[in-house]
Design a protein around this motif. Sequence first.
Motif, mmCIF file in Angstrom:
data_model
loop_
_atom_site.group_PDB
_atom_site.id
_atom_site.type_symbol
_atom_site.label_atom_id
_atom_site.label_comp_id
_atom_site.label_asym_id
_atom_site.label_seq_id
_atom_site.Cartn_x
_atom_site.Cartn_y
_atom_site.Cartn_z
ATOM 1 N N LYS A 131 10.850 -31.911 -8.178
ATOM 2 C CA LYS A 131 11.596 -32.968 -7.484
ATOM 3 C C LYS A 131 10.769 -33.651 -6.402
ATOM 4 O O LYS A 131 10.881 -34.852 -6.160
ATOM 5 N N SER A 132 9.935 -32.894 -5.763
ATOM 6 C CA SER A 132 9.186 -33.494 -4.654
ATOM 7 C C SER A 132 8.057 -34.406 -5.122
ATOM 8 O O SER A 132 7.327 -34.962 -4.322
ATOM 9 N N ALA A 133 7.946 -34.576 -6.462
ATOM 10 C CA ALA A 133 6.949 -35.539 -6.962
ATOM 11 C C ALA A 133 7.537 -36.939 -7.075
ATOM 12 O O ALA A 133 6.845 -37.871 -7.458
ATOM 13 N N ASN A 134 8.779 -37.084 -6.732
ATOM 14 C CA ASN A 134 9.441 -38.376 -6.914
ATOM 15 C C ASN A 134 9.234 -39.305 -5.733
ATOM 16 O O ASN A 134 9.725 -39.063 -4.637
ATOM 17 N N PRO A 135 8.496 -40.395 -5.927
ATOM 18 C CA PRO A 135 8.246 -41.321 -4.811
ATOM 19 C C PRO A 135 9.399 -42.271 -4.587
ATOM 20 O O PRO A 135 9.355 -43.072 -3.656
ATOM 21 N N HIS B 160 3.180 -22.117 -5.437
ATOM 22 C CA HIS B 160 3.974 -22.757 -6.474
ATOM 23 C C HIS B 160 3.581 -24.201 -6.699
ATOM 24 O O HIS B 160 3.393 -24.955 -5.755
ATOM 25 N N GLY B 161 3.516 -24.569 -7.982
ATOM 26 C CA GLY B 161 3.178 -25.941 -8.327
ATOM 27 C C GLY B 161 4.158 -26.927 -7.730
ATOM 28 O O GLY B 161 3.772 -27.969 -7.214
ATOM 29 N N GLY B 162 5.446 -26.576 -7.773
ATOM 30 C CA GLY B 162 6.476 -27.480 -7.280
ATOM 31 C C GLY B 162 6.370 -27.694 -5.777
ATOM 32 O O GLY B 162 6.677 -28.761 -5.263
ATOM 33 N N GLU B 163 5.879 -26.685 -5.076
ATOM 34 C CA GLU B 163 5.827 -26.783 -3.626
ATOM 35 C C GLU B 163 4.516 -27.375 -3.117
ATOM 36 O O GLU B 163 4.481 -28.091 -2.131
ATOM 37 N N VAL B 164 3.426 -27.033 -3.795
ATOM 38 C CA VAL B 164 2.114 -27.456 -3.312
ATOM 39 C C VAL B 164 1.631 -28.733 -3.987
ATOM 40 O O VAL B 164 1.219 -29.694 -3.323
ATOM 41 N N ALA B 165 1.709 -28.754 -5.318
ATOM 42 C CA ALA B 165 1.087 -29.856 -6.047
ATOM 43 C C ALA B 165 2.002 -31.070 -6.153
ATOM 44 O O ALA B 165 1.544 -32.212 -6.025
ATOM 45 N N ALA B 166 3.310 -30.828 -6.350
ATOM 46 C CA ALA B 166 4.213 -31.956 -6.587
ATOM 47 C C ALA B 166 4.266 -32.955 -5.430
ATOM 48 O O ALA B 166 4.217 -34.170 -5.669
ATOM 49 N N GLU C 252 -3.697 -15.557 -5.051
ATOM 50 C CA GLU C 252 -2.496 -16.375 -5.189
ATOM 51 C C GLU C 252 -2.559 -17.215 -6.450
ATOM 52 O O GLU C 252 -3.640 -17.583 -6.902
ATOM 53 N N PRO C 253 -1.389 -17.539 -7.033
ATOM 54 C CA PRO C 253 -1.412 -18.371 -8.244
ATOM 55 C C PRO C 253 -1.919 -19.783 -7.948
ATOM 56 O O PRO C 253 -1.877 -20.255 -6.823
ATOM 57 N N HIS C 254 -2.449 -20.416 -8.994
ATOM 58 C CA HIS C 254 -2.876 -21.806 -8.896
ATOM 59 C C HIS C 254 -1.658 -22.695 -9.046
ATOM 60 O O HIS C 254 -0.801 -22.445 -9.898
ATOM 61 N N ALA C 255 -1.622 -23.749 -8.223
ATOM 62 C CA ALA C 255 -0.496 -24.680 -8.307
ATOM 63 C C ALA C 255 -0.877 -25.880 -9.150
ATOM 64 O O ALA C 255 -1.871 -26.543 -8.875
ATOM 65 N N TRP C 256 -0.088 -26.139 -10.222
ATOM 66 C CA TRP C 256 -0.360 -27.262 -11.123
ATOM 67 C C TRP C 256 0.711 -28.325 -10.989
ATOM 68 O O TRP C 256 1.874 -28.001 -10.773
ATOM 69 N N PHE C 257 0.333 -29.551 -11.146
ATOM 70 C CA PHE C 257 1.304 -30.576 -11.494
ATOM 71 C C PHE C 257 0.645 -31.529 -12.474
ATOM 72 O O PHE C 257 -0.440 -32.042 -12.217
ATOM 73 N N ILE C 258 1.296 -31.727 -13.628
ATOM 74 C CA ILE C 258 0.835 -32.770 -14.532
ATOM 75 C C ILE C 258 2.002 -33.714 -14.769
ATOM 76 O O ILE C 258 3.154 -33.286 -14.787
ATOM 77 N N GLY C 259 1.683 -34.981 -14.870
ATOM 78 C CA GLY C 259 2.785 -35.902 -15.101
ATOM 79 C C GLY C 259 2.308 -37.318 -15.278
ATOM 80 O O GLY C 259 1.108 -37.614 -15.135
ATOM 81 N N PHE C 260 3.240 -38.197 -15.638
ATOM 82 C CA PHE C 260 2.871 -39.604 -15.751
ATOM 83 C C PHE C 260 4.018 -40.461 -15.262
ATOM 84 O O PHE C 260 5.184 -40.074 -15.327
ATOM 85 N N GLY D 238 7.166 -35.151 -15.536
ATOM 86 C CA GLY D 238 6.132 -34.233 -15.083
ATOM 87 C C GLY D 238 6.451 -32.805 -15.400
ATOM 88 O O GLY D 238 7.489 -32.486 -15.999
ATOM 89 N N LYS D 239 5.542 -31.956 -15.038
ATOM 90 C CA LYS D 239 5.783 -30.523 -15.207
ATOM 91 C C LYS D 239 4.936 -29.801 -14.174
ATOM 92 O O LYS D 239 3.768 -30.128 -13.967
ATOM 93 N N THR D 240 5.581 -28.855 -13.536
ATOM 94 C CA THR D 240 4.834 -28.045 -12.582
ATOM 95 C C THR D 240 4.319 -26.798 -13.288
ATOM 96 O O THR D 240 4.778 -26.443 -14.367
ATOM 97 N N GLY D 241 3.389 -26.166 -12.656
ATOM 98 C CA GLY D 241 2.874 -24.905 -13.208
ATOM 99 C C GLY D 241 2.425 -24.025 -12.073
ATOM 100 O O GLY D 241 1.950 -24.497 -11.042
ATOM 101 N N THR D 242 2.628 -22.742 -12.267
ATOM 102 C CA THR D 242 2.205 -21.778 -11.256
ATOM 103 C C THR D 242 1.496 -20.694 -12.025
ATOM 104 O O THR D 242 2.138 -19.833 -12.613
ATOM 105 N N SER D 243 0.170 -20.812 -12.097
ATOM 106 C CA SER D 243 -0.503 -19.916 -13.042
ATOM 107 C C SER D 243 -1.096 -18.713 -12.338
ATOM 108 O O SER D 243 -1.835 -18.822 -11.362
ATOM 109 N N GLU D 244 -0.685 -17.553 -12.881
ATOM 110 C CA GLU D 244 -1.208 -16.292 -12.364
ATOM 111 C C GLU D 244 -2.681 -16.194 -12.728
ATOM 112 O O GLU D 244 -3.103 -16.639 -13.800
#
Lengths: 407, 591
Positions: free
Chosen positions: B511-515, B562-568, B535-543, B524-530
């Motif tokens: 949600k926090s990727a919404n301008p 978390h991807g949603g918290e850090v990357a988004a 700590e896990p890597h935070a991902w965000f991919i989207g268009f 988009g899609k978040t990712g939190t990869s172990e």
Amino acid sequence: MTLSRKISETPQTLLFIPLFLSALGLWTLYSISLDQGTALAQNLFFKQSVILIPALVGFGLAFLVSRNLIHKYIYVFYCLTLAVLAVPFLGEKIAGTHRWIDLGLPIGVQPSEFAKIIIVIALARYLSDRNLQMQYFGSLIFPTIIVLVPTLIVLNQPDLGTAIILMTPLIPMLFWVGARPFHLFLFIAPILSILTAFHLVSFFIWAGVMAVIFYFSRPRLLYGIGLYFGNLFLGLLTPVAWNLLRPFQQKRILTLLDPDLDPLGAGYQIIQSKMAIGSGGFFGKGWGQGTQTHLKFLPVQESDFIVSVMGEELGFIAIVIMLSVFTYFIFRMSRSAFESNDRFSGLVLIGFASIFLAHVFVNCAMTVGLIPVKGLPLPFISYGGSFLMAAFMMVGVSMNLSVNRTG
Amino acid sequence: MLKAENQVPRSRYVIFNLAAFFFMAVLAGRFFYLQIMNYDTYRKRADSNRIRAVSLDAPRGLILDRNGEILVDNYPTYVLYCIPGEMENREKQFGVIGENIRMEKSMLESNYKKYYRTRFLPAKLAKDLSFDDLSRIEENKLNLPGVFYKQHPERIYNQKVRASHIVGYMKDLDNNAEEVKDKQSDYKAGDLIGWVGLEKQYESTLRGEKGATFYQVDAFGREVGHVAERDEVAPTPGENLETTIDISMQKTLERELEGLRAIGIVSIPETGEIIACASMPDYMPELFRGSMSGRDWSHIVSDTNKPLLNRFANGLYPPGSTFKMLTTVALLNNRKINPSEKIECTGFYEYGDRVFRCWNEDGHGFVNLEQAIEQSCNVYFYQTVQRISLKDLWTVWDRFGFGKKTGYDFPTEAKGTIPDRDFMNKRYGRRGWAKGNLLNMAVGQGEILVTPVQMAMYINHLATEGRAGKLHFVKGKGGVSDSSPHYSSPIWNRIRDHMEKVVYGLRGTGKSANPKIEGLNIAGKTGTSENPHGEPHAWFIGFGEKDGKQVSLVLLVENSGHGGEVAAPKARRIFSEYFNRSEIKMAEAQK
């Protein structure tokens, strides 16, 4: 004999050819001096032109002096020459040798150049004085000594090139007075024994050839066997003697075999000289246009390697003309010798012809890489005072003796 | 006493003449051999003896951004050279030089050795001399025979951005370099060569062609003027490189990722143009230009954050939840799920004797496919993936271009890993692995490793229904991508719809990727990869898409949570910048 008759009867080409060659030499020197300082004292062209004046005076004297005087006092001159040859040994070395005498003149004098004249005339007198039984080998011994003594002194200076030149008239002159070819072969045989000793196969071939010549010449058995094995023994001793040679002489000989071995050292001169000549082609790069010459790639270009400058700038055509002119010059001298009606004059002419021939051959062969670098000038063309003067005096004597006595 | 008659037989006279003729003929023959038969050989040798070709450097092409703004420029610097054969006392002169340009003497010595060619060719001693340096050298000129300086163009970089991992840097070739030893190449010791990044990739375009001027040298190797008969060949300047990079987007991206270990790639899905691309931490591009001291070098090499590592090209990461769309494609394509089917998530899932956890320990309750993607529920995928095989998953990964290079125009690229049966058998033995491993892979964990560039390709395919263009940095180098996943439109539409829920849904992880820009749709899609490094890597991919214009984004922040918290949130600012700016631009264009 009046002077005018002497002038009209002498073969004047013997003077015109040296003058032509001197002009060719001056022309070449002028090209070389294009990129030298403008100061006259350093200008080779100017210096050589000045030297020509005493040289021509020497020529005149040698032409005018009575042949009887020459004949009469030659032994005195011979003894004086031996003494003078020894003089440089008393002085300081110049350029690492005892070749020069400092007379306080702007140029040093090399007595060995004049020794060439004296030795030939002395030898001619000895060979013409008595009715020699030339078919005997023993008759060859004293003439050999006459030549060998000054040669050894010069060899000690050390000046290998001049020593070789001093030796060369001996065999043609002996041949001229009728020595047996086999005996002359015995003179050359030791030299070949020494040269072939460095290469095993050549040495065996030489031993075979020598055996055949000995067989057909039928010397007395004991002499034959002795001489034959003496030669072989000499060949075997050569490697020992090789180690006694001076390093620079060894190096010169070695570099001949493969100049590329040492492209920046001893082989440098030969490589650069061949490159200059080869790059000249048929018509040359044009006078004053020789890149190897003017960019100083070519060493001692004004004296020993002046042919390389000619080859580069004036091309093969000029070289052929020069060689033809020299050949004609030598032929003309031998013709005078043949037509001379006294043995002394003929012998002197043949001796001088041999010296000129040897000079041209050794100088050119050196610049084209056929023989080791010897440091011999090209007659009339190379820059240099003593030899130019001696050469013109030889021409004077030759023309003098070419006029036949009447009656 | 001149009585003796001359009685020479004619034969001896003839023999003497023949002998003389023989010697002369030998000479003439030898001259003929040298001057006529070997003329060409000697002529060539004589010329190479005296002519020295001195190369003239071609100005290197510039690197421009998509709007023509200069990214990498040239500016004149001064380089100090010496002619070894003309120096009088090297030791002493190096001492004087060192004092005047404040450089260690040992450095001068080592440069001298590195660039030494021959006694009369210049060897490079120092570069990047300042005007002060030059004036001090000038003052000491009398003490420095054989030392001179030359103007030399060097790279200078746009100060707004760094982009160092994209443009890369140049390297001085010393006399041990392969390129110098290779006689075919015209690289000489002291030349610069593109060594990394676009400088390397487009070396032949940027470099241009060297010119040459011909000097006549004398026997001592000294130059004595120009050669009259050979004309100077002017150098051909290198071509400019027009990249697809947008400097202002690059600046935004770099600012977002500043101080992190992170990667960001902004690109246009349809064409594959890369608009911005960053691998952090990076380095000042100027670093490799001057004479870097040993201390700077060891400092940068020993940095545990590895600023020299190009993470977008060579970094390998587990993709985590961002891979769930691929699992979905496999499930939908094999018709193994009904999208409305609900599966219960209790926060964990027991399979055999192993427990697989969802990121939400309280569980998501009953979720259908849409909710599973929106909330990134793991348990949904743990269960459904059991209906397909590893082969089914692998096929989808492979079609999207994972496990192989994307073929973008860059000198380095890693392949990553997507496991198939052979891979698993080799690693664990035939009986060492089982369907349980699939559970991890369904949520992008396990043996899967991807590069950020592959992820950009992946998101671009999702945005274009599999018709994304090949990724590229330089205009005109795109084209059809190497991978082209073909699936039916309903599958693409469903996935896009669910990805929009990730951003717009009430419980969406992104949600926090919404301008919140009018008319802009973001999927988009978040990712939190172990991963084993903390700590896990935070991902965000989207268009995002607005008025038919699309832009895609891949973001990864290493070991940050978390991807949603850090990357988004970062994604939001980047999307906002992109679409607001193009709004402004369009407005400007209308005026």
